[in-house]
Design a protein around this motif. Structure first.
Motif, short mmCIF file in Angstrom:
data_model
loop_
_atom_site.label_atom_id
_atom_site.label_comp_id
_atom_site.label_asym_id
_atom_site.label_seq_id
_atom_site.Cartn_x
_atom_site.Cartn_y
_atom_site.Cartn_z
N ALA A 1 -1.97 3.14 4.89
CA ALA A 1 -1.09 1.99 4.69
C ALA A 1 -0.69 1.33 6.00
N TRP B 1 -1.95 9.03 3.03
CA TRP B 1 -1.97 7.66 2.53
C TRP B 1 -1.09 6.74 3.36
N GLY C 1 -12.97 6.46 -5.61
CA GLY C 1 -12.63 5.55 -4.53
C GLY C 1 -13.86 4.99 -3.84
N VAL D 1 2.34 1.83 -3.47
CA VAL D 1 1.37 2.41 -4.41
C VAL D 1 1.20 3.90 -4.14
N GLY D 2 1.05 4.25 -2.86
CA GLY D 2 0.87 5.65 -2.51
C GLY D 2 2.06 6.51 -2.92
N CYS E 1 -6.57 5.37 -6.68
CA CYS E 1 -5.25 5.98 -6.68
C CYS E 1 -4.44 5.51 -7.89
N THR F 1 -8.55 10.17 -0.01
CA THR F 1 -8.88 10.34 -1.43
C THR F 1 -9.23 11.78 -1.76
N ALA G 1 0.83 -1.21 0.00
CA ALA G 1 0.00 0.00 0.00
C ALA G 1 0.86 1.26 0.00
N TYR H 1 -7.33 2.56 -3.04
CA TYR H 1 -6.04 2.35 -3.73
C TYR H 1 -6.23 2.06 -5.21
#
Length: 221
Positions: free
Chosen positions: A81, A77, A177, A64-65, A215, A166, A61, A212
């Motif tokens: 996570a 984020w 989201g 990705v952020g 995102c 978000t 997570a 996510y």
């Protein structure tokens, strides 16, 4: 490596460590709900597999952020996570979202918002985050009322975390989201009906995954 790469490594490593610590030392000490006699005890969740699972999900997570969002938005984020991942892991195993840990996540998101402001996110991002938290909470409160007990109130308390993160990016990411999370949750619920599996099921994992997913879509767009 570049300075940005080192920051990314630090964020991911920190998320892995913090999520493992939360799972080990906070989840095991959570008080049991008065009406949760049939659920798995929180202390029994804390196994090596659970700790490793939380750490791996937190690392993914946070990655990705970091790859998808600007540095100023990372605090929002990063809370998802860590606290968000551990909460969803608990929900996945017990179908409960513990109030004490949720409140800690709210406090962490508030602190993250202030840190984001210091990093240059701006007041508009902060205002959007607050409004997004309210919108997400009210939306899931409506779902909870309409479901007449078929929807857990813990999900109502969890929704503002996803809404804040978000919306800090944009209104469109908030909408995407929330929509993606609802679709994923409905799909899982429909699959359970097909398999004739009645009873409550964890919804927070779908909500977090929706955030996510949005995102990732925003980053690719």
């Amino acid at each position: 490596m570049t300075a940005d790469a080192w920051v990314g490594v630090a964020l991911v490593t920190g998320a892995v460590a913090v999520s493992a610590l939360l799972a080990r030392f906070v989840v095991s000490r959570l008080p049991e709900p008065a009406d949760g006699a049939d659920k798995m005890r929180y202390v029994d969740l804390v196994t090596p597999g659970f700790l490793i699972g939380c750490a791996l999900m937190a690392g993914a997570a946070a990655s990705v952020g970091w790859l998808a969002l600007s540095p100023a938005l990372q605090p929002f984020w990063w809370v998802l996570a860590t606290f968000g991942v551990v909460l969803t892991a608990v929900d996945a195993r017990t179908t409960w979202l513990p109030l004490h840990l949720t409140r800690l996540a709210w406090a962490a998101m508030t602190a993250g918002s202030l840190l984001a402001l210091l990093l240059g996110a701006g007041w508009f991002a902060l205002l959007r985050a607050g409004a997004g938290a309210g919108v997400a909470g009210l939306l899931y409160l409506l779902f909870w009322r309409l479901s007449r007990g078929g929807f857990g109130f813990g999900d109502v308390r969890f929704a503002p975390l996803v809404g804040a993160a978000t919306a800090a990016h944009s209104w469109s990411l908030l909408v995407t989201g929330l929509f993606a999370g609802s679709v994923l949750g409905a799909a899982y619920g429909g699959l359970r009906l097909v398999r004739r599996r009645a009873g409550p099921f964890p919804y927070a994992p779908a909500m977090l995954a929706g955030g996510y997913l949005a995102c990732g879509i925003a980053a690719l767009g």
